[in-house]
Design a protein around this motif. Sequence first.
Motif, PDB file in Angstrom:
ATOM      1  N   UNK A 145       0.854  -1.190   0.000  1.00  0.00           N
ATOM      2  CA  UNK A 145       0.000   0.000   0.000  1.00  0.00           C
ATOM      3  C   UNK A 145       0.889   1.237   0.000  1.00  0.00           C
ATOM      4  N   UNK A 146       0.674   2.098  -0.980  1.00  0.00           N
ATOM      5  CA  UNK A 146       1.434   3.347  -1.050  1.00  0.00           C
ATOM      6  C   UNK A 146       0.474   4.517  -1.204  1.00  0.00           C
ATOM      7  N   UNK A 147       0.572   5.453  -0.279  1.00  0.00           N
ATOM      8  CA  UNK A 147      -0.225   6.660  -0.390  1.00  0.00           C
ATOM      9  C   UNK A 147       0.309   7.558  -1.491  1.00  0.00           C
ATOM     10  N   UNK A 148      -0.586   8.128  -2.290  1.00  0.00           N
ATOM     11  CA  UNK A 148      -0.173   8.998  -3.393  1.00  0.00           C
ATOM     12  C   UNK A 148      -0.978  10.291  -3.323  1.00  0.00           C
ATOM     13  N   UNK A 149      -0.437  11.314  -3.923  1.00  0.00           N
ATOM     14  CA  UNK A 149      -1.136  12.593  -3.968  1.00  0.00           C
ATOM     15  C   UNK A 149      -2.232  12.550  -5.028  1.00  0.00           C
ATOM     16  N   UNK A 150      -3.139  13.500  -4.966  1.00  0.00           N
ATOM     17  CA  UNK A 150      -4.212  13.574  -5.947  1.00  0.00           C
ATOM     18  C   UNK A 150      -3.665  13.798  -7.348  1.00  0.00           C
ATOM     19  N   UNK A 151      -2.638  14.628  -7.457  1.00  0.00           N
ATOM     20  CA  UNK A 151      -2.058  14.891  -8.781  1.00  0.00           C
ATOM     21  C   UNK A 151      -1.428  13.633  -9.360  1.00  0.00           C
ATOM     22  N   UNK A 152      -0.775  12.835  -8.488  1.00  0.00           N
ATOM     23  CA  UNK A 152      -0.157  11.609  -8.959  1.00  0.00           C
ATOM     24  C   UNK A 152      -1.236  10.591  -9.363  1.00  0.00           C
ATOM     25  N   UNK A 153      -2.339  10.540  -8.619  1.00  0.00           N
ATOM     26  CA  UNK A 153      -3.430   9.634  -8.966  1.00  0.00           C
ATOM     27  C   UNK A 153      -4.001   9.980 -10.331  1.00  0.00           C
TER      28      UNK A 153
END
Length: 375
Positions: free
Chosen positions: A170-178
């Motif tokens: 599980x890796x948290x990503x920013x909205x821009x990266x998503x």
Amino acid sequence: MDQRIAKLYEKVLAMPVPPNSVPQALFELGSASQTVHHAIEELYQQNEQLEQVQEVLGAEYQRYEELFEEAPDSYLVTDAHGKIQLANHKAARLLNIDKNYLVGKAIVNFITLEERQYFRNFLSQLSQSGRNQELLIRLQRRNGELFNTALTVAPSYDNQGKIKELRWLIRGITESRRVELVHIKEECDFSDRPIHSYSKGDIIPLNPQIIWLVSQGFVKLTTLCESGEEVLVGLADQGMVFGSYMTSLNTYQAIAMSDTKLVSIYVSEIIDSPNVSHTLVPKLNHRLRQTESFLAVSGFRRVQDRIYYLLRLLKQEFGEKVGNETRLSVRLTHEDLANACCTTRVTITRLLCKLKHQGKISFDSKRHIIVKDID
């Protein structure tokens, strides 16, 4: 015991007229005692060796447990239905919940309500595909906070080919990266490109500047050895790529094994477009691994080992679950299997009949191989 036997023997010798059978019986008893003594010594030595092995295994277990717990990313281990069995500290912190409370809970509980059905469908498709998958989805922490994540899941199988557990990164990503990742997936699905259709048995033209992407069907990839015999070097189904650009073989041929639809991608696009290369690199890697696996088949000295290994490879690459058995979605002739195993069709027919008699394989009504006990 030895001391008691010695005292008994002394008493017998001190008797005025000892019976003849008594000393002999004492000698035999002493010999048996020595045998038991040696056996006990061997058991002690084996026990010490087992203790040493147990210490080594304990140290290894401790090492891997520390690696799992102190990993820089969040990891979860679940069963096939997504029920959490293990979680490291990073995952607990990411979800804002004590690690002990994570075990036993379903991972779907941390998915937003709007995406839970999508996640359940993803799990169902995962059990059918059997390959590592990546999922972009929003998770919910215990305090209700939502955040974007990229989930990578790797299935693990038991001896019957059923999913034993799922391992989640599980890796948290920013909205821009998503948005960027979604954009990459949407832009590089190649669905808006022209479709090239070929019928079963058609030879597919190869251009060194073009890579073919299989949209539907199966393609057989072959070459010729020095004796002029055909050798099977690969199979490409939906989502896989092939092309003369990917090989250094002087003779390389692609034949449609069914009604096939292909999409063409120019090599220059891969070089110039990061999005295209991002999409195709895993597919190119898959083709490379498959080619190496086909090459390994010919490395076995015995033909029966080659066909056994080949069936295992085909089960992994093209297997479809049918009840408790696995059906090969691609239909290969005995000649195709012989070409892959570098042997004759007659030999392959004999070995397949033997495997069928042993209950390891069978055939359905369309002559597709059903693998029962090839692991």
